[in-house]
Design a protein around this motif. Structure first.
Motif, mmCIF file in Angstrom:
data_model
loop_
_atom_site.group_PDB
_atom_site.id
_atom_site.type_symbol
_atom_site.label_atom_id
_atom_site.label_comp_id
_atom_site.label_asym_id
_atom_site.label_seq_id
_atom_site.Cartn_x
_atom_site.Cartn_y
_atom_site.Cartn_z
ATOM 1 N N LEU A 406 36.905 44.851 30.043
ATOM 2 C CA LEU A 406 36.241 43.566 29.877
ATOM 3 C C LEU A 406 35.639 43.091 31.200
ATOM 4 C CD1 LEU A 406 35.631 41.385 27.771
ATOM 5 C CD2 LEU A 406 37.760 40.241 28.434
ATOM 6 N N ALA A 407 36.330 43.330 32.316
ATOM 7 C CA ALA A 407 35.812 42.920 33.634
ATOM 8 C C ALA A 407 34.550 43.692 33.989
ATOM 9 C CB ALA A 407 36.899 43.127 34.694
ATOM 10 N N ALA A 416 28.958 34.707 34.912
ATOM 11 C CA ALA A 416 29.113 33.952 36.160
ATOM 12 C C ALA A 416 30.567 33.927 36.639
ATOM 13 C CB ALA A 416 28.609 32.529 35.958
ATOM 14 N N ARG A 417 31.512 33.720 35.731
ATOM 15 C CA ARG A 417 32.909 33.584 36.134
ATOM 16 C C ARG A 417 33.819 34.339 35.168
ATOM 17 N NH1 ARG A 417 33.504 27.249 38.071
ATOM 18 N NH2 ARG A 417 31.614 27.213 39.344
ATOM 19 N N PHE A 418 34.851 34.943 35.733
ATOM 20 C CA PHE A 418 35.845 35.694 34.950
ATOM 21 C C PHE A 418 37.211 35.245 35.450
ATOM 22 C CE2 PHE A 418 38.740 39.027 33.848
ATOM 23 C CZ PHE A 418 38.228 39.661 32.729
ATOM 24 N N GLU A 441 46.033 42.306 37.823
ATOM 25 C CA GLU A 441 45.616 41.499 38.975
ATOM 26 C C GLU A 441 44.940 42.371 40.030
ATOM 27 O OE1 GLU A 441 49.102 38.018 38.786
ATOM 28 O OE2 GLU A 441 49.117 39.530 40.384
ATOM 29 N N LEU A 442 45.502 43.542 40.283
ATOM 30 C CA LEU A 442 44.893 44.459 41.261
ATOM 31 C C LEU A 442 43.503 44.882 40.803
ATOM 32 C CD1 LEU A 442 48.014 46.682 42.103
ATOM 33 C CD2 LEU A 442 46.974 44.907 43.541
ATOM 34 N N VAL A 443 43.321 45.082 39.510
ATOM 35 C CA VAL A 443 42.010 45.444 38.971
ATOM 36 C C VAL A 443 41.011 44.323 39.227
ATOM 37 C CG1 VAL A 443 40.747 45.763 36.815
ATOM 38 C CG2 VAL A 443 42.813 47.092 37.245
ATOM 39 N N ILE A 444 41.414 43.074 39.002
ATOM 40 C CA ILE A 444 40.518 41.932 39.212
ATOM 41 C C ILE A 444 40.215 41.761 40.693
ATOM 42 C CG2 ILE A 444 40.322 39.432 38.975
ATOM 43 C CD1 ILE A 444 39.937 41.105 36.413
ATOM 44 N N GLN A 445 41.211 41.970 41.552
ATOM 45 C CA GLN A 445 40.953 41.905 42.991
ATOM 46 C C GLN A 445 39.926 42.956 43.407
ATOM 47 O OE1 GLN A 445 45.079 42.293 44.297
ATOM 48 N NE2 GLN A 445 45.075 40.164 45.017
ATOM 49 N N ASP A 446 40.026 44.131 42.838
ATOM 50 C CA ASP A 446 39.058 45.194 43.137
ATOM 51 C C ASP A 446 37.669 44.827 42.623
ATOM 52 O OD1 ASP A 446 38.394 48.086 43.871
ATOM 53 O OD2 ASP A 446 37.925 48.062 41.716
ATOM 54 N N VAL A 455 32.116 35.895 39.698
ATOM 55 C CA VAL A 455 33.242 35.417 40.499
ATOM 56 C C VAL A 455 34.520 35.660 39.707
ATOM 57 C CG1 VAL A 455 34.324 33.441 41.608
ATOM 58 C CG2 VAL A 455 31.836 33.691 41.649
ATOM 59 N N TYR A 456 35.416 36.478 40.282
ATOM 60 C CA TYR A 456 36.672 36.814 39.614
ATOM 61 C C TYR A 456 37.826 36.036 40.246
ATOM 62 C CZ TYR A 456 34.198 40.790 37.570
ATOM 63 O OH TYR A 456 33.312 41.578 36.871
ATOM 64 N N SER A 457 38.712 35.505 39.411
ATOM 65 C CA SER A 457 39.902 34.808 39.903
ATOM 66 C C SER A 457 41.040 34.997 38.910
ATOM 67 C CB SER A 457 39.616 33.321 40.129
ATOM 68 O OG SER A 457 39.204 32.700 38.927
#
Length: 655
Positions: A406-407, A416-418, A441-446, A455-457
């Motif tokens: 999904l990311a 715009a934002r995830f 979380e590690l996937v989103i940080q990457d 923008v991922y948070s």
């Protein structure tokens, strides 16, 4: 002999058929004629007793004119009091009182006639007449009832039952069943030793220990629980014990329940989750951030779940242009779509239900492109710790690979934002579910490092009170059954928040994230962790019951410790590293935590896809041990003492 039995059975059938064929009016006429006949009979018996002779013919000749008058008066009084309309099976205390009044008045009529006609009867004879008529009227009716019940019971299967409780309700129940044609009470069971061995309403009172012997002797299959005033947990415990004996248990409601003054099934007071937080809740309305969603197209994955559905409700209030509900469960999607469509009836918000899985890359890209999605809240995840522990492959496929799918689609589609919804179980996890969320979380940080504009948070919080699978619904169900309430460990603690707080936190975090600070983790000041045993005791008391333990052996519901489940921690944490950063909201903080390099993330995902493809559960756990900091089974030690309030360093937080 066999022919004689058949003849008797045929005679009984004819009698039964004759009685059944009678109309209600015909039955009343028979009873009225009975009263007409019994009055002269009682007078004859009175005359016989007066002369101590069975044939007082000369006295009867003198009283000839009185006989029809007495008979007619008996019939009129029967009609006046409605005695002839009382069914034989309902001929009890009230009917007997009416018959007594009728007998007194009939004796008074005889006394008047004796005085007017100067008949040779003394006052004692008049009293004897009244008593005789009363006994005949009541006795004949009871004899008729017994005879009819005997006829009706022949050839029918009789259900023998035990009555649990020899109090007022039990006695009334036994009286009501005495004339029943197919139910036969065989005795009482009562916990009061003072009643054991007594006979009440013609039935013996037995202790509970005699139940097996009674079952063998009387072939009892059912028990009627006649103790409505007893606390519900006590009734539930008794019912479970009886069911273990192979008996079917039926509960008799109290009169308060029958007239609606007391609920028949649900004895629990409504549970307000926020009362168990041990802290003040954050504002009930969104203080800021709503402007980030006005007029936008927003997608919520896992829209039918507890947090996802509440998030959709609150997002609807911000007046987005379109709300896309992405859900793998057809039933959950149907329910939330129907609810939101009704709520959005007077608005211009478009509700778009989409049935699909986040692990389907083609579906994810198509949905984002078709609806021109601008903001994604990723709430879809397998979250139940024991289930994911027993099924690590689907848990990792959905929680980790589904998040990456999904990311990626969000990055390609120009979202715009995830915002990823995570959990405190991701911090130094001891179970597969927590480890899978840490990998997500590690996937989103990457993804935040390689983003082309998205923008991922991440938002990380503790247990959500009232959500599916949480302790409050579980404890409430156990209390409703009469206990016990199960607890995995006496000292287990958890951070808690309400579903409404969780949804507001996620929305605020999404509005705070900016292009200059992607990849951070937002956490809520959740106060001190809550001891689960205290929560269980509060819920028992909130339901109106008392805790049963060593100090209170007569309490209603006990707490039973079952032991920690595989992968379960005693205490949870909210942060991996040190240091917190402030946000525009005083109750929400953010932290930057260590992440993997792009090469390490690629290697992690490649290995994970390989083990998932072949269904290698042990290989999947090896991946978790290799890449998730702190992953491993819980080891009870002093380090497992409840951590200090995680946010105690707020005064020194950096700007």
């Amino acid at each position: 002999m066999h022919d004689g039995a058949e003849s008797l059975s045929a005679s009984k059938s004819k009698i039964f058929g004759f009685v059944e064929a009678l109309t209600r009016g015909q039955k009343q006429a028979i009873l009225l004629c009975l009263d007409l006949i019994l009055a002269p009979l009682a007078l004859a018996m009175t005359c016989a007793l007066a002369l101590n002779s069975l044939a007082p013919l000369w006295l009867l000749r003198q009283m000839g004119p009185v006989v029809p008058i007495v008979a007619i008066c008996a019939g009129l009084l029967s009609i006046l009091f409605g005695i002839h309309r009382i069914q034989l099976k309902a001929f009890e205390a009230q009917a007997i009182r009416l018959t007594g009044m009728c007998s007194v008045l009939l004796a008074a009529v005889l006394a008047v006639l004796v005085a007017l006609l100067d008949l040779p009867l003394r006052g004692a004879s008049i009293v004897t007449f009244g008593v005789t008529y009363f006994l005949l009227s009541v006795g004949v009716r009871l004899a008729m009832l017994r005879a009819l019940v005997w006829v009706l019971r022949q050839g029918r299967t009789r259900n023998r039952v035990l009555i649990y409780g020899a109090g007022t309700t039990g006695v009334q129940l036994a009286a009501a069943l005495r004339s029943h044609d197919s139910i036969s009470p065989v005795g009482f069971i009562d916990d009061n030793p003072a009643l054991h061995g007594m006979t009440i309403s013609g039935l013996r009172v037995f202790p509970y220990a005699h139940i097996p012997r009674i079952l063998r002797r009387h072939d009892v299959k059912r028990v009627l629980l006649a103790m409505p005033s007893a606390p519900y947990p006590q009734q539930a415990r008794i019912a479970r014990k009886l069911e273990k004996e192979g008996l079917k248990v039926m509960t008799l409601p109290s009169f308060a329940q029958l007239v609606g003054e007391e609920k028949l099934v649900d004895h629990l007071a409504p549970v307000v989750p926020g009362r168990f937080l041990n802290r003040r809740q954050i504002e009930s309305t969104l203080p800021q951030g709503a402007e980030a969603y006005v007029g936008r197209t927003i997608l919520v994955s896992g829209a039918g779940g507890s947090v996802g559905s509440e998030l959709c409700r609150q997002l609807l209030a911000t007046r987005p242009k379109r709300l896309v509900l992405f859900e793998v469960s057809e039933l959950s999607l149907y329910n939330i779509e129907r609810e939101l469509t009704e709520l959005a009836r007077d608005t211009e918000v478009e509700i778009c239900p989409v049935l699909g899985s986040v692990t389907d890359a083609r579906m994810a890209r198509m949905v984002i492109a078709e609806h021109k999605v601008e903001v994604i809240f990723h709430a879809a995840a397998y979250k139940h710790v024991p289930l994911v522990e027993a099924n690590p492959i689907p848990g990792l496929a959905n929680n980790v690979l589904g998040t990456r799918t999904l990311a990626d689609a969000a990055n390609e589609g120009g979202v715009a934002r995830f915002i990823l919804i995570s959990t405190d179980k991701a911090v130094r996890p001891t179970n597969v579910m927590g480890a899978s969320k840490r990998l997500a979380e590690l996937v989103i940080q990457d993804m935040s490092k390689r983003s082309r504009g998205t923008v991922y948070s991440m938002v990380r919080f503790g247990n959500v009170l009232g959500s599916s699978g949480s302790v409050i619904p579980l404890f409430k169900e156990q209390i409703a059954r009469g206990g016990p309430v199960t607890l995995t460990h006496e000292d287990v603690t958890r951070f808690f928040m309400t579903i409404a707080e969780a949804a507001r936190l996620v929305m605020l975090a999404g509005s705070f994230a900016g292009n200059d600070c992607g990849g951070e983790v937002f956490v809520l000041d959740m106060g001190a962790p809550v001891r689960i045993r205290d929560l269980a005791q509060q819920m028992i008391e909130a339901a109106g019951f008392k805790l049963r333990d060593e100090n209170n052996p007569d309490g209603d519901i006990e707490i039973q410790v079952t032991g920690l489940r595989p992968g379960e921690k005693l205490h949870e944490e909210l942060l991996i590293g040190e240091g917190l950063l402030t946000t525009p909201h005083p109750k929400i903080l953010r932290a930057r935590e260590n992440s993997l390099t792009e090469l390490e993330t690629a290697r992690l995902l490649r290995t994970l896809r390989s083990v998932v493809a072949v269904g290698d559960s042990e290989g999947a756990r090896d991946v978790l041990r290799r890449w998730v900091e702190g992953y491993g089974p819980e080891r009870p030690s002093p380090e497992n003492d409840p951590p200090d309030a995680v946010l105690q360093s707020i005064p020194s937080a950096q700007t």
